[in-house]
Scaffold this active site. Structure first.
Site, short mmCIF file in Angstrom:
data_model
loop_
_atom_site.label_atom_id
_atom_site.label_comp_id
_atom_site.label_asym_id
_atom_site.label_seq_id
_atom_site.Cartn_x
_atom_site.Cartn_y
_atom_site.Cartn_z
N GLU A 111 -102.90 91.79 -8.99
CA GLU A 111 -103.57 92.96 -8.40
C GLU A 111 -105.06 92.88 -8.68
OE1 GLU A 111 -101.45 96.40 -9.91
OE2 GLU A 111 -99.98 96.28 -8.30
N HIS A 235 -107.64 105.02 -4.22
CA HIS A 235 -106.96 103.74 -3.95
C HIS A 235 -107.45 103.27 -2.59
CE1 HIS A 235 -103.90 100.71 -3.39
NE2 HIS A 235 -103.43 100.94 -4.60
N ARG A 283 -110.89 98.49 -7.80
CA ARG A 283 -110.65 99.49 -6.75
C ARG A 283 -111.89 100.22 -6.26
NH1 ARG A 283 -105.02 101.93 -8.90
NH2 ARG A 283 -103.93 100.04 -8.31
N HIS A 344 -106.12 108.73 -5.87
CA HIS A 344 -104.93 108.05 -6.38
C HIS A 344 -104.66 108.34 -7.85
CE1 HIS A 344 -101.87 104.96 -6.71
NE2 HIS A 344 -102.57 104.32 -7.63
N ARG A 379 -109.91 102.87 -13.66
CA ARG A 379 -108.69 102.27 -14.21
C ARG A 379 -108.36 100.94 -13.55
NH1 ARG A 379 -103.10 102.38 -12.70
NH2 ARG A 379 -103.54 103.78 -10.97
P1 FAD Z 1 -95.92 111.98 -14.03
O1 FAD Z 1 -94.99 110.87 -13.83
O2 FAD Z 1 -96.76 112.39 -12.88
O3 FAD Z 1 -95.04 113.20 -14.49
C1 FAD Z 1 -95.60 114.49 -14.64
C2 FAD Z 1 -94.50 115.43 -15.10
O4 FAD Z 1 -95.08 116.65 -15.53
C3 FAD Z 1 -93.50 115.77 -14.02
O5 FAD Z 1 -92.20 115.79 -14.59
C4 FAD Z 1 -93.89 117.19 -13.63
O6 FAD Z 1 -92.81 117.96 -13.15
C5 FAD Z 1 -94.36 117.72 -14.97
N1 FAD Z 1 -95.26 118.87 -14.86
C6 FAD Z 1 -96.51 118.92 -14.33
N2 FAD Z 1 -97.00 120.16 -14.41
C7 FAD Z 1 -96.04 120.92 -15.00
C8 FAD Z 1 -95.92 122.27 -15.33
N3 FAD Z 1 -96.88 123.17 -15.08
N4 FAD Z 1 -94.78 122.71 -15.91
C9 FAD Z 1 -93.76 121.86 -16.17
N5 FAD Z 1 -93.82 120.55 -15.87
C10 FAD Z 1 -94.94 120.09 -15.30
N6 FAD Z 1 -99.49 103.12 -12.14
C11 FAD Z 1 -99.19 101.89 -12.58
O7 FAD Z 1 -99.43 101.56 -13.75
N7 FAD Z 1 -98.59 100.99 -11.73
C12 FAD Z 1 -98.30 101.28 -10.43
O8 FAD Z 1 -97.75 100.46 -9.72
C13 FAD Z 1 -98.63 102.56 -9.95
N8 FAD Z 1 -98.40 102.90 -8.66
C14 FAD Z 1 -98.63 104.18 -8.25
C15 FAD Z 1 -98.30 104.56 -6.95
C16 FAD Z 1 -98.48 105.86 -6.54
C17 FAD Z 1 -98.12 106.26 -5.14
C18 FAD Z 1 -99.03 106.81 -7.44
C19 FAD Z 1 -99.25 108.23 -7.01
C20 FAD Z 1 -99.39 106.44 -8.72
C21 FAD Z 1 -99.20 105.13 -9.14
N9 FAD Z 1 -99.52 104.73 -10.44
C22 FAD Z 1 -99.23 103.47 -10.86
C23 FAD Z 1 -99.97 105.72 -11.42
C24 FAD Z 1 -98.78 106.13 -12.28
O9 FAD Z 1 -97.63 106.24 -11.47
C25 FAD Z 1 -99.02 107.46 -12.96
O10 FAD Z 1 -100.29 107.50 -13.55
C26 FAD Z 1 -97.98 107.69 -14.04
O11 FAD Z 1 -96.69 107.57 -13.50
C27 FAD Z 1 -98.15 109.06 -14.67
O12 FAD Z 1 -97.06 109.31 -15.49
P2 FAD Z 1 -97.03 110.64 -16.36
O13 FAD Z 1 -95.79 110.57 -17.17
O14 FAD Z 1 -98.32 110.82 -17.03
O15 FAD Z 1 -96.92 111.80 -15.26
C1 SIN Z 2 -100.42 99.88 -6.45
O1 SIN Z 2 -99.28 99.44 -6.39
O2 SIN Z 2 -101.35 99.50 -5.73
C2 SIN Z 2 -100.71 100.92 -7.45
C3 SIN Z 2 -100.92 100.29 -8.75
C4 SIN Z 2 -101.60 101.23 -9.66
O3 SIN Z 2 -101.92 102.34 -9.29
O4 SIN Z 2 -101.84 100.82 -10.80
#
Ligand code: FAD
Ligand code: SIN
Length: 526
Positions: A111, A235, A283, A344, A379
């Site tokens: 990537e 993104h 990015r 993103h 990032r």
């Molecule tokens: P999340 O997985 O977003 O979880 C948040 C949680 O908090 C959820 O359960 C939600 O319900 C809860 N929550 C929020 N507010 C409240 C509230 N008020 N009350 C109760 N619960 C609440 N990163 C990578 O490293 N690799 C990738 O390939 C990648 N691809 C991505 C693709 C997409 C489309 C997106 C959007 C992001 C991607 N990212 C990637 C980024 C990564 O997915 C996220 O940064 C990461 O999953 C965040 O995880 P988290 O546990 O911090 O939050």
């Molecule tokens: C992607 O698959 O392009 C997302 C990867 C990331 O957000 O780190």
């Protein structure tokens, strides 16, 4: 109402990692504001960065992270996370995540910004597999209680104690139960915010609907510092489609040879912007290049083209994207994909230390809602899930190590339910939500100016007084909670952006186009 040892708000990668690392010793409750898998984790496509390729080193991964982060990263934290990656991958394998393999070893994709093949993945749906495995393990653990459909409204702190101790401690959260509409108290000796990012502050975002910055706003209101909120990542390649507004086309498509082409000229344009790294530049560079092409040629989108690769190769690497696009009439083995940049990832957030501790006793945070020092001003791809695993575990370790020093929960006041609902006002919430997202997109996007930021700030101030008045007089609903948090987060983003008088990483302003010699975090203090 629940009482547990540890309360975790968020059931994505960060929250469930923390829960699984605590549950053998403590009673853990996990709240999610919708279904357990509705966070960004399940949407992750590309994968997880880890040094596993022969010839690659931790130093390389650290250096790539620091280059993308444009000087704002904390090197010690970057080293901590990078060195924790191989073990995090091994733990996920032990939980049953079926990472792609080739010739008996993990298949590593590439990537942007990575000098080596380094991305462990499950085809193009890594997050879904990770979420499933973590959730399965959490559901099976007798000490973990998973409570979906609970919308945390605010932290319960010393201010809510029946007898005010003045200790500034966090004792859990008040949360709406969607089934009853009532606000319940969930208490614990330690609370972990793992609430994800604030992508839905913007009109176009790859993030799920619930990414409204709730944890960041709650922590800020309770007295935590937040940092680098101006560093919003766009993104480069979100699908351009008038019906499907937030479908990501993973960076791995460029990693496996995809090229960006201007549909008006037919030219591959990245050589004009970054002759060395081309489509695999970080990015911020690629997103700004696309933005410049779109503006210069009056385009709606640019093309991402991987049709020169063998069709079987494309289908094998990107089965989900291939099928999704085919359903929209685009065959990516033959046709170019129309793409635009979209918000993103939230690089800034609640300030945490290496143990996931925030400024308030009893409150920890992990994952996208934090600013740990890992990402700096931009990032590096696939470092985000990694941060969730490393910091989810670090917070759990610190809670366990300091458990005996954590005071028992005192008596906390119940939520004041004496407010009334005015259904007519629901429409105000929807309108304000759209207005915020639109002006944030127009004024606080990829290219900024001081005047545009000031315009956004003016609108935020007007809306804030309206929403606070509304919040003070009516019963809280999930929509109102999200609107209030969205506004709070937008305010933090704009204030941080106005504070930075330079262009660095994801913050680019025409009024201060150069980068200052000293790299300084933007830290807002409540
Ligand atoms: P999340 O997985 O977003 O979880 C948040 C949680 O908090 C959820 O359960 C939600 O319900 C809860 N929550 C929020 N507010 C409240 C509230 N008020 N009350 C109760 N619960 C609440 N990163 C990578 O490293 N690799 C990738 O390939 C990648 N691809 C991505 C693709 C997409 C489309 C997106 C959007 C992001 C991607 N990212 C990637 C980024 C990564 O997915 C996220 O940064 C990461 O999953 C965040 O995880 P988290 O546990 O911090 O939050
Ligand atoms: C992607 O698959 O392009 C997302 C990867 C990331 O957000 O780190």
């Amino acid at each position: 109402m629940t009482t547990s040892d540890v309360l975790i708000v968020g059931s994505g990668a960060a929250g469930l990692t923390a829960a699984l690392n605590l549950a053998d010793r403590f009673r853990v409750t996990v709240l999610a504001k919708g279904a357990l898998n509705e966070g960004s984790t399940a949407w992750a496509q590309g994968g997880i960065a880890a040094v596993l390729e022969p010839g690659d080193t931790f130093e390389n991964h650290v250096e790539d992270t620091m280059v993308a982060g444009a000087g704002l990263n904390d090197r010690a934290i970057v080293e901590f996370v990078v060195e924790g990656a191989p073990a995090a991958i091994a733990r996920l394998q032990a939980l049953g995540v079926p990472f792609a393999e080739e010739a008996g070893a993990l298949h590593l994709t590439r990537e942007g910004g990575h000098s080596h093949r380094r991305i462990v993945h499950v085809a193009d749906a890594t997050g879904w597999a990770v979420q499933e495995a973590l959730q399965r393990a959490a559901e099976a653990h007798p000490n973990i209680t998973l409570l979906p459909d609970r919308v945390a409204v605010d932290l319960a702190t010393s201010r809510h104690e029946e007898r005010y101790s003045g200790a500034g401690h966090v004792w859990g959260v008040y949360a709406i139960d969607r089934a009853t509409g009532q606000v319940e108290l969930h208490t614990a000796r330690a609370t972990v915010l793992a609430t994800g990012g604030a992508g839905r502050t913007y009109l176009f975002s790859t993030a799920p609907r619930g990414a409204t910055g709730d944890g960041i706003a709650m922590a800020w209101r309770a007295g935590c510092r937040v940092s680098n909120m101006e560093m919003m990542q766009f993104h480069p390649t979100c699908l351009y489609n008038l019906d499907v507004k937030n479908f990501l086309i993973t960076e791995a498509v460029r990693g496996e040879g995809g090229r960006l082409v201007n549909p008006a000229t037919g030219r591959r344009f990245m050589p004009d912007y970054d002759a060395e790294r081309l489509e695999l530049a970080p990015r911020d560079v690629v997103a700004r290049a696309i933005d410049a092409e779109i503006k210069r040629y009056g385009l709606d989108y640019v093309h991402l083209d991987i049709s020169h690769q063998p069709a079987d190769f494309v289908r094998a690497h990107f089965p989900n994207i291939h099928d999704k696009l085919l359903g929209l009439g685009i065959d990516m083995t033959r046709d170019p994909i129309p793409v635009v940049p979209a918000q993103h990832y939230t690089c800034g957030g609640i300030v945490v230390d290496r143990d996931g501790r925030t400024d308030l006793p009893g409150l920890y945070a992990a994952g996208e809602c934090t600013e740990s020092g890992l990402h700096g001003a931009n990032r590096l791809a696939s470092n985000s899930l990694l941060e969730c695993f490393v910091f989810g575990e670090a917070a759990a370790r610190h809670i366990a190590a300091s458990w005996d020093g954590l005071p028992p929960v005192p008596s906390i006041r119940a939520w004041d339910e004496s407010r009334v609902t005015d259904a007519d006002e629901e429409v105000v919430i929807k309108q304000s939500w759209t207005e915020i997202r639109r002006f944030m997109w127009n004024y606080v996007g990829i290219v900024r100016t001081t005047k545009r930021l000031e315009r956004a700030k003016h609108r935020i101030d007007l809306l804030t007084s309206e929403v606070e008045d509304y919040y003070g007089h009516f019963r809280v609903t999930p929509d109102l909670v999200e609107l209030r948090n969205l506004l709070q987060t937008a305010d933090l983003i704009v204030r941080s952006a106005l504070h930075r008088h330079e262009s660095r990483g994801l913050h680019f302003t025409l009024d201060h186009p150069s980068t200052l010699a000293d790299a300084v975090d933007t830290v807002l203090v409540p």
